[in-house]
Design a protein around this motif. Sequence first.
Motif, PDB file in Angstrom:
ATOM      1  N   SER A 133       0.958  -1.233   0.041  1.00  0.00           N
ATOM      2  CA  SER A 133       0.136  -0.125   0.061  1.00  0.00           C
ATOM      3  C   SER A 133       1.005   1.257  -0.080  1.00  0.00           C
ATOM      4  CB  SER A 133      -0.990  -0.172   1.212  1.00  0.00           C
ATOM      5  OG  SER A 133      -0.010  -0.144   2.341  1.00  0.00           O
ATOM      6  N   GLU A 134       2.180   1.143   0.258  1.00  0.00           N
ATOM      7  CA  GLU A 134       3.100   2.318   0.294  1.00  0.00           C
ATOM      8  C   GLU A 134       3.986   2.279  -0.791  1.00  0.00           C
ATOM      9  OE1 GLU A 134       4.982   2.359   4.144  1.00  0.00           O
ATOM     10  OE2 GLU A 134       3.314   2.409   5.647  1.00  0.00           O
ATOM     11  N   ILE A 135       3.905   1.450  -1.649  1.00  0.00           N
ATOM     12  CA  ILE A 135       4.924   1.556  -2.754  1.00  0.00           C
ATOM     13  C   ILE A 135       4.826   2.733  -3.632  1.00  0.00           C
ATOM     14  CG2 ILE A 135       5.544   0.354  -4.842  1.00  0.00           C
ATOM     15  CD1 ILE A 135       6.704  -1.014  -3.026  1.00  0.00           C
ATOM     16  N   ASN A 136       3.575   3.186  -3.928  1.00  0.00           N
ATOM     17  CA  ASN A 136       3.561   4.364  -4.753  1.00  0.00           C
ATOM     18  C   ASN A 136       3.636   5.537  -3.952  1.00  0.00           C
ATOM     19  OD1 ASN A 136       3.108   2.763  -7.185  1.00  0.00           O
ATOM     20  ND2 ASN A 136       0.863   2.561  -6.726  1.00  0.00           N
ATOM     21  N   ARG A 137       3.160   5.430  -2.576  1.00  0.00           N
ATOM     22  CA  ARG A 137       3.188   6.718  -1.851  1.00  0.00           C
ATOM     23  C   ARG A 137       4.584   6.969  -1.308  1.00  0.00           C
ATOM     24  NH1 ARG A 137      -0.831   7.289   2.685  1.00  0.00           N
ATOM     25  NH2 ARG A 137      -0.165   9.493   2.234  1.00  0.00           N
ATOM     26  N   VAL A 138       5.685   6.239  -1.350  1.00  0.00           N
ATOM     27  CA  VAL A 138       6.929   6.749  -0.950  1.00  0.00           C
ATOM     28  C   VAL A 138       7.572   7.826  -1.574  1.00  0.00           C
ATOM     29  CG1 VAL A 138       7.335   4.272   0.361  1.00  0.00           C
ATOM     30  CG2 VAL A 138       7.814   4.563  -2.068  1.00  0.00           C
ATOM     31  N   PHE A 149       7.628  14.520   1.418  1.00  0.00           N
ATOM     32  CA  PHE A 149       7.595  14.378   2.880  1.00  0.00           C
ATOM     33  C   PHE A 149       6.538  12.974   3.411  1.00  0.00           C
ATOM     34  CE2 PHE A 149       7.430  19.172   2.468  1.00  0.00           C
ATOM     35  CZ  PHE A 149       8.780  19.213   2.478  1.00  0.00           C
ATOM     36  N   TYR A 150       6.756  12.171   2.508  1.00  0.00           N
ATOM     37  CA  TYR A 150       5.807  10.758   3.054  1.00  0.00           C
ATOM     38  C   TYR A 150       7.068   9.857   3.505  1.00  0.00           C
ATOM     39  CZ  TYR A 150       2.996   6.525   3.464  1.00  0.00           C
ATOM     40  OH  TYR A 150       2.550   5.390   3.631  1.00  0.00           O
ATOM     41  N   THR A 151       6.936   9.670   4.707  1.00  0.00           N
ATOM     42  CA  THR A 151       8.108   8.733   5.430  1.00  0.00           C
ATOM     43  C   THR A 151       7.707   7.234   5.657  1.00  0.00           C
ATOM     44  OG1 THR A 151       7.302   9.326   7.570  1.00  0.00           O
ATOM     45  CG2 THR A 151       9.127  10.613   6.643  1.00  0.00           C
ATOM     46  N   GLY A 152       6.413   6.876   5.430  1.00  0.00           N
ATOM     47  CA  GLY A 152       6.105   5.491   5.616  1.00  0.00           C
ATOM     48  C   GLY A 152       6.280   4.949   6.933  1.00  0.00           C
ATOM     49  N   THR A 153       5.709   3.595   7.027  1.00  0.00           N
ATOM     50  CA  THR A 153       5.762   3.051   8.293  1.00  0.00           C
ATOM     51  C   THR A 153       7.502   2.915   8.881  1.00  0.00           C
ATOM     52  OG1 THR A 153       3.918   1.684   7.736  1.00  0.00           O
ATOM     53  CG2 THR A 153       5.312   0.919   9.455  1.00  0.00           C
ATOM     54  N   LYS A 154       8.124   2.331   7.947  1.00  0.00           N
ATOM     55  CA  LYS A 154       9.440   2.147   8.331  1.00  0.00           C
ATOM     56  C   LYS A 154      10.251   3.615   8.844  1.00  0.00           C
ATOM     57  CE  LYS A 154      11.299  -0.111   4.879  1.00  0.00           C
ATOM     58  NZ  LYS A 154      12.108  -0.990   4.200  1.00  0.00           N
ATOM     59  N   GLY A 155       9.852   4.326   7.957  1.00  0.00           N
ATOM     60  CA  GLY A 155      10.562   5.969   8.417  1.00  0.00           C
ATOM     61  C   GLY A 155      10.238   6.505   9.796  1.00  0.00           C
ATOM     62  N   ARG A 156       8.835   6.038   9.985  1.00  0.00           N
ATOM     63  CA  ARG A 156       8.510   6.427  11.548  1.00  0.00           C
ATOM     64  C   ARG A 156       8.818   5.556  12.445  1.00  0.00           C
ATOM     65  NH1 ARG A 156       3.417   6.387   8.446  1.00  0.00           N
ATOM     66  NH2 ARG A 156       2.569   8.572   8.048  1.00  0.00           N
ATOM     67  N   ILE A 157       9.360   4.550  12.079  1.00  0.00           N
ATOM     68  CA  ILE A 157       9.759   3.703  13.055  1.00  0.00           C
ATOM     69  C   ILE A 157      11.390   3.953  13.683  1.00  0.00           C
ATOM     70  CG2 ILE A 157      10.563   1.254  13.824  1.00  0.00           C
ATOM     71  CD1 ILE A 157       8.180   0.206  12.330  1.00  0.00           C
ATOM     72  N   LYS A 158      12.150   4.364  12.397  1.00  0.00           N
ATOM     73  CA  LYS A 158      13.667   4.590  12.550  1.00  0.00           C
ATOM     74  C   LYS A 158      13.697   6.154  12.785  1.00  0.00           C
ATOM     75  CE  LYS A 158      15.578   0.921   9.414  1.00  0.00           C
ATOM     76  NZ  LYS A 158      16.262   0.335  10.648  1.00  0.00           N
ATOM     77  N   GLY A 159      12.776   6.748  12.403  1.00  0.00           N
ATOM     78  CA  GLY A 159      12.993   8.337  12.738  1.00  0.00           C
ATOM     79  C   GLY A 159      14.035   8.980  12.133  1.00  0.00           C
ATOM     80  N   GLY A 212      11.289  11.949   3.898  1.00  0.00           N
ATOM     81  CA  GLY A 212      10.234  12.210   3.035  1.00  0.00           C
ATOM     82  C   GLY A 212      10.640  12.981   1.768  1.00  0.00           C
ATOM     83  N   ILE A 213      11.786  13.179   1.708  1.00  0.00           N
ATOM     84  CA  ILE A 213      12.366  14.047   0.389  1.00  0.00           C
ATOM     85  C   ILE A 213      13.252  13.032  -0.592  1.00  0.00           C
ATOM     86  CG2 ILE A 213      13.904  15.825  -0.325  1.00  0.00           C
ATOM     87  CD1 ILE A 213      13.381  17.187   2.456  1.00  0.00           C
TER      88      ILE A 213
END
Length: 331
Positions: A267-272, A276-286, A290-291
């Motif tokens: 579901s995130e393949i296109n949104r990445v 500024f979209y960081t996705g699930t992994k981006g939120r976990i790793k911090g 998203g640039i």
Amino acid sequence: MRLFLRDHLSFMILYIITFICLPIVIHRLDGLDNHYAYFIFLAITLLAILLFFRYVRRKKMYAHMNGKTLESGYFLIHQPIAPIEKAYADQMQSIQSLLLTKEDEHKDFLQEQQLMISQTVHQMKTPLSVVQLLIQANQLKETSLLHEWQKVKKECDKLNFSLNQLLTYSRSSKLLADIKIEPIHLKSIVHEVTNDLKDYFIEKEVYPKSKIGENIIIFSDRKWLKVVIYQLLSNAVKYGEKQSSVLIHYENGQLRIKNNGEVIPESEINRVFELFYTGTKGRIKGEATGIGLFLVKKILSTLNHPYKLSSADNVTIFSIDFSKSIETAAK
């Protein structure tokens, strides 16, 4: 009200002629009762003539209003004839002037913003370089604090990467004006990027494996393509498993960067690729901004290099299609 009366003046004249003048003329000739059908025929004929002339006078406006082209200046009516056309043309000219003024203001704002970002990044890079030199010097002097200095160096590297990314994003607004297509040895540019990321590979315990032939030449922009490969490799390292490899492979016009690690949800393949979209992994790793992938998408789309991202079974692959560039080179 004045424009309404001027626009309907012809209808008012037709009404007077049809219902006042025509009955008088017909009555004097032979009487209205004997020529009622003739009266209807004349009234319809006059109406048809009026509508024809109104259409001829307004056809420019109708053509502009029915057209689907949205090019600049398309809605302007040159040499308007009818009062409504003149009013419409004046209104459109006023709107166009306003839009051009706003466009110039927006361009000035973007230019000032880009200049401010560029100056700020360069001003921050100077003290950052001094800090990095101090870290190198103190690592040699204070071996007992080596681990702490390495932590500081790691944070400085993150800051340096973010500043470079911000500067690249700022410059990407004028990407088309900065493109220079030239023949590039693909292996050499990949080698340059892996050398730049050498410390990052070692720190994350992820190692590159390049399988690119010596004679692979593509036509592209060296600077911007390097930005793309740098971003893709840094992402592969950031989200890769420790003690794993990042495989950089070229075959049949396709450059593939493959890493082992957590998969990107479908579901995130296109949104990445959204800004500024960081996705699930981006939120976990911090660590995600998203640039990066937004820049990758923008650069590759501008350079006309199709791309594809796939992620499944703990394997993520980013593919860049250079087949069109190679065909151009062959010709």
